[in-house]
Design an enzyme around this catalytic site. Structure first.
Site, mmCIF file in Angstrom:
data_model
loop_
_atom_site.group_PDB
_atom_site.id
_atom_site.type_symbol
_atom_site.label_atom_id
_atom_site.label_comp_id
_atom_site.label_asym_id
_atom_site.label_seq_id
_atom_site.Cartn_x
_atom_site.Cartn_y
_atom_site.Cartn_z
ATOM 1 N N SER B 124 0.817 -1.215 0.000
ATOM 2 C CA SER B 124 0.000 0.000 0.000
ATOM 3 C C SER B 124 0.850 1.265 0.000
ATOM 4 O O SER B 124 0.368 2.338 -0.301
ATOM 5 C CB SER B 124 -0.952 -0.006 1.199
ATOM 6 N N LYS B 161 0.740 4.228 6.800
ATOM 7 C CA LYS B 161 0.150 5.177 5.821
ATOM 8 C C LYS B 161 0.687 6.585 6.058
ATOM 9 O O LYS B 161 1.238 6.879 7.122
ATOM 10 C CB LYS B 161 -1.386 5.210 5.970
#
Lengths: 205, 205
Positions: B124, B161
């Site tokens: 990701s 993230k």
DNA sequence: AATAGTACTGAATATTTATACAGTATATTA
DNA sequence: TAATATACTGTATAAATATTCAGTACTATT
């Protein structure tokens, strides 16, 4: 703690190296072989001196019963590796004028040994997770396999790419970024020097 | 690597403890004394099994010639940092069962201090150059700024993230991969715990 | 029912290893 | 000048140690 002599220091380093290499301390005979002594008593007397001066402990009656007193002497565990920045055309890679700074790091930090760090310029290997200013751990070797990430020098320009040998004469250097094109090299026409391959990466955020 | 048995694991721990305590590996007799065996052959057979399964190396004909394939370094060593793999739901991050292995490295290796390494799962954050199995150096802190790469825990799932605070109540966790979507979190509805932030990265090729 | 792996005891032995003893030589210190 | 530390060679040996062989017993797999 008294001063250590040059010979005693050699023995101390030898012990350290032996432990780093094998995982266990040397015997008297091992030290002799390593340092060129012809009698085990040479090692023995040095060991006794080192014990007396507090550098090692010797467990009596125990094979390989040598332990290092000062674990900070484990400096062989932390070597200084140079960071190579912009490599001037024609100059040897590890020349001092190319060294940006050095990083303290164990030689066995990555799965394979390595010789220096190269600071990455450009984004040609972006999709391989190699970003601008990352530090690539470079192992100087000619043992390259297809798919390895190599540090190659083509006409005085250093580049990092995937390596793929197409034929004995043709080598492809492939970037990991769709904005860049493959470099096809015919070894009969163009000279190419492989500096080594990437064995790891460090990013300082 | 095959599975280790309970007894074999006891022997492996015994070897590790012995090395940590004395600085050199045990003999067969040492292991017997430690674990209560009455024959050196008990230790011998366990050692051969451990060698066969790849946990240790045995130097033939050599006293104390045992070396650990994956040695855990003394916990007293300030320079040993744990690698955290899959973090079990609800368990504290640094609990020993979560520690994959440890890495020797200077605390000042990166520009900021850090507490542990997190092994990355998934892609990701691919476009930020963070690939699967990379090791992120995590600093445990609540001092997060917009744009920092954070290690966040949302309902027992750990994720890496970009952090962006939209308002006092709304936080965005943004991936660096167009195949993934932003995670929008309303702090009134969903609990979120920031483990820390990334201050560096290591890749073992 | 046979095979293989684990988990031990007990004893025997060849090899490894520490360590002592006997020297030689040089440099430094008291 | 004698004593002490360093720096070795060379030999010998008792003790430490790895390693093999012969058993017993249990369990899981084929």
């Amino acid at each position: 703690m008294k001063e250590i002599t040059i010979q005693q220091n050699k023995v101390l380093d030898c012990i350290q190296d032996y432990i780093n290499k094998t995982g266990f301390p040397p015997t008297r005979a091992n030290i002799c072989k390593e340092l060129g002594f012809k009698s085990p008593n040479s090692a023995e007397t040095h060991l006794r001196a080192l014990e007396k001066k507090g550098f090692i402990n010797i467990e009596s009656g125990t094979s390989r019963g040598i332990s290092l007193v000062n674990p900070k002497v484990n400096k062989n565990n932390e070597d200084a590796f140079p960071i190579i920045g912009l490599v001037a055309a024609g100059s040897p890679t590890l020349a001092s004028e190319n060294i940006e700074k050095t990083v303290n790091c164990s030689p066995t930090f990555f799965r394979e040994s390595f010789d220096y760090f190269l600071r990455v310029k450009g984004l040609s290997m972006k999709d391989a997770g190699i970003m601008e200013d990352d530090l690539i751990a470079v192992k100087k070797t000619q043992d390259i396999r297809n798919g390895d990430i190599v540090i190659a020098r083509i006409e005085d320009e250093v580049t990092v790419k995937y390596f793929e040998r197409k034929s004995p004469e043709v080598v492809h250097l492939k970037p990991a970024n769709e904005d860049f094109n493959d470099i096809e090299i015919n070894l009969k026409e163009t000279e190419i020097f492989i500096e080594g391959k990437s064995v790891g990466l460090i990013r300082e955020n």
